[in-house]
Design a protein around this motif. Structure first.
Motif, short mmCIF file in Angstrom:
data_model
loop_
_atom_site.label_atom_id
_atom_site.label_comp_id
_atom_site.label_asym_id
_atom_site.label_seq_id
_atom_site.Cartn_x
_atom_site.Cartn_y
_atom_site.Cartn_z
N LEU A 195 0.83 -1.21 0.00
CA LEU A 195 0.00 0.00 0.00
C LEU A 195 0.87 1.26 0.00
CD1 LEU A 195 -2.94 0.91 0.04
CD2 LEU A 195 -2.85 0.92 2.54
N GLU A 196 1.95 1.28 0.74
CA GLU A 196 2.84 2.44 0.75
C GLU A 196 3.52 2.63 -0.60
OE1 GLU A 196 5.51 1.74 3.95
OE2 GLU A 196 4.15 2.53 5.50
N ALA A 230 -8.90 -8.10 4.88
CA ALA A 230 -8.71 -7.70 6.28
C ALA A 230 -7.34 -7.07 6.50
CB ALA A 230 -8.89 -8.92 7.18
N SER A 231 -6.28 -7.72 5.96
CA SER A 231 -4.94 -7.17 6.15
C SER A 231 -4.78 -5.83 5.43
CB SER A 231 -3.90 -8.18 5.63
OG SER A 231 -3.99 -9.39 6.34
N SER A 232 -5.37 -5.69 4.23
CA SER A 232 -5.26 -4.43 3.50
C SER A 232 -6.02 -3.31 4.23
CB SER A 232 -5.81 -4.61 2.08
OG SER A 232 -5.07 -5.58 1.38
N THR A 233 -7.15 -3.64 4.86
CA THR A 233 -7.91 -2.63 5.61
C THR A 233 -7.12 -2.14 6.81
OG1 THR A 233 -9.97 -3.67 4.88
CG2 THR A 233 -10.10 -2.15 6.74
N LEU A 237 -5.63 1.65 7.56
CA LEU A 237 -5.88 2.40 8.78
C LEU A 237 -4.58 2.88 9.41
CD1 LEU A 237 -8.75 0.23 10.34
CD2 LEU A 237 -8.96 2.49 9.30
N GLU A 238 -3.56 2.03 9.43
CA GLU A 238 -2.29 2.43 10.03
C GLU A 238 -1.63 3.55 9.22
OE1 GLU A 238 0.21 -0.92 10.53
OE2 GLU A 238 -1.00 -1.81 12.14
N VAL A 239 -1.66 3.42 7.88
CA VAL A 239 -1.05 4.44 7.04
C VAL A 239 -1.79 5.77 7.19
CG1 VAL A 239 -0.58 5.10 4.65
CG2 VAL A 239 -0.09 2.78 5.42
N THR A 240 -3.13 5.70 7.30
CA THR A 240 -3.92 6.93 7.49
C THR A 240 -3.63 7.56 8.86
OG1 THR A 240 -5.62 6.01 6.07
CG2 THR A 240 -6.25 7.85 7.46
N LYS A 241 -3.46 6.70 9.87
CA LYS A 241 -3.17 7.19 11.22
C LYS A 241 -1.84 7.94 11.24
CE LYS A 241 -2.64 5.64 16.00
NZ LYS A 241 -2.64 4.45 16.90
N GLU A 242 -0.88 7.49 10.44
CA GLU A 242 0.42 8.14 10.40
C GLU A 242 0.42 9.36 9.49
OE1 GLU A 242 3.09 5.12 9.19
OE2 GLU A 242 2.86 3.93 11.03
N GLY A 243 -0.70 9.63 8.80
CA GLY A 243 -0.82 10.83 7.99
C GLY A 243 -0.33 10.68 6.57
N HIS A 244 -0.20 9.47 6.09
CA HIS A 244 0.27 9.25 4.72
C HIS A 244 -0.87 9.03 3.73
CE1 HIS A 244 4.17 9.15 6.47
NE2 HIS A 244 4.02 7.95 7.04
N ALA A 245 -2.09 8.88 4.18
CA ALA A 245 -3.23 8.61 3.30
C ALA A 245 -4.49 9.17 3.92
CB ALA A 245 -3.38 7.11 3.05
N GLU A 262 -1.26 14.46 -0.21
CA GLU A 262 -0.24 15.22 -0.95
C GLU A 262 0.88 15.66 -0.04
OE1 GLU A 262 -2.14 18.36 -2.96
OE2 GLU A 262 -3.35 17.06 -4.24
N ASP A 263 0.56 16.27 1.09
CA ASP A 263 1.57 16.75 2.00
C ASP A 263 1.82 15.72 3.06
OD1 ASP A 263 1.63 19.10 0.57
OD2 ASP A 263 0.12 20.06 1.88
N ARG A 264 2.80 14.85 2.83
CA ARG A 264 3.11 13.79 3.80
C ARG A 264 4.62 13.71 3.94
NH1 ARG A 264 1.36 11.16 -0.78
NH2 ARG A 264 2.90 9.80 -1.78
N SER A 265 5.04 13.39 5.13
CA SER A 265 6.48 13.26 5.40
C SER A 265 6.78 11.81 5.69
CB SER A 265 6.89 14.15 6.58
OG SER A 265 6.18 13.79 7.73
#
Length: 267
Positions: A195-196, A230-233, A237-245, A262-265
């Protein structure tokens, strides 16, 4: 002509005919028919250059002009036939040793042998049908019936014996080592890594189901689709929590949509 005509003709072609002669006009010869036949016998004319069709047409014209002179027409018919026969001998290939004609005596002997063999076969068939036939004149004797044996099992046991047998079976099953097959699951780390990798290319909202890996990407031992979902969901959620999505859902039970931020570190 190269062909040798050894057989004699059934008549002598009269060179000086007192009766009315049949004059033919063919390619390479012009004159009476009996003279043409005499020249052909002496091999002084090439029959291969003569047209049998023109000879037949001129003969038919002669027959119509002769009227009722059947004897004269018959005599010239024999002559024309012999000419056609001699030409066919020239055109057809010479017979080989295998194709040589069988002598009449040998053919008669072979035919007589086949007739005697046919008579023998007919006599044998008549003898067979004249005898006694099975199940028409002769009937077999009935076979005796066998002794049928009926066996029935009868068990005699007390309640204690039944309980002891049941307990032994239970103990044997409890002591057995049971190793269930490990379920095939899609690892969370693999789902997040994938996903990343694809998030930078996602500029517009897309459903999470459309971003799942295909069976071809997963290989032969692909896990069930519910494990992949399930694993992709969880990875989304983890990627969104970190602010990347970014994730969104219009209402309950609607498809989950995701897009890259767009603005992600990245760390």
């Amino acid at each position: 002509m190269s062909e040798e005509f050894e057989e004699d003709l059934p008549f002598e072609a009269a060179e000086d005919a007192d009766h009315e002669a049949l004059f033919v006009d063919l390619d390479g010869y012009e004159g009476p028919l009996h003279l043409l036949l005499a020249l052909a016998r002496k091999k002084k004319i090439d029959l291969t250059k003569l047209s049998i069709l023109e000879l037949a047409e001129q003969y038919l014209a002669f027959v119509r002009a002769a009227g009722k002179r059947l004897d004269l027409a018959a005599e010239y018919l024999v002559m024309a036939s012999w000419l056609a026969y001699l030409k066919s001998r020239l055109l057809l290939p010479k017979p080989t040793k295998d194709d040589e004609e069988i002598a009449p005596e040998q053919m008669a002997a072979a035919l007589a042998f086949r007739l005697r063999r046919l008579d023998a076969m007919r006599a044998a068939g008549s003898a067979v049908f004249a005898g006694k036939l099975f199940k028409r004149d002769i009937f077999p004797r009935g076979m005796p019936e066998g002794v049928r044996t009926l066996r029935a099992s009868k068990y005699e046991a007390s309640l204690y014996d039944l309980l002891s047998a049941y307990s032994k079976r239970r103990q044997a099953s409890v002591r057995a080592n049971y190793r269930p097959e490990l379920p095939k699951v899609y690892a969370l780390d693999a789902a997040r890594t994938r996903l990343e990798r694809i998030l930078p290319e996602i500029k517009h909202w897309k459903t999470l189901d459309s971003l799942l890996p295909t069976d071809m990407e997963l290989g032969q031992n692909a896990p069930p689709r519910r494990s992949v979902l399930a694993s992709s969901t969880l990875a989304a959620l983890e990627v969104t929590k970190e602010g990347h999505a970014e994730l969104r859902q219009a209402k309950a039970y609607d498809p989950i949509e995701v897009r890259g931020k767009e603005d992600r570190s990245r760390t």
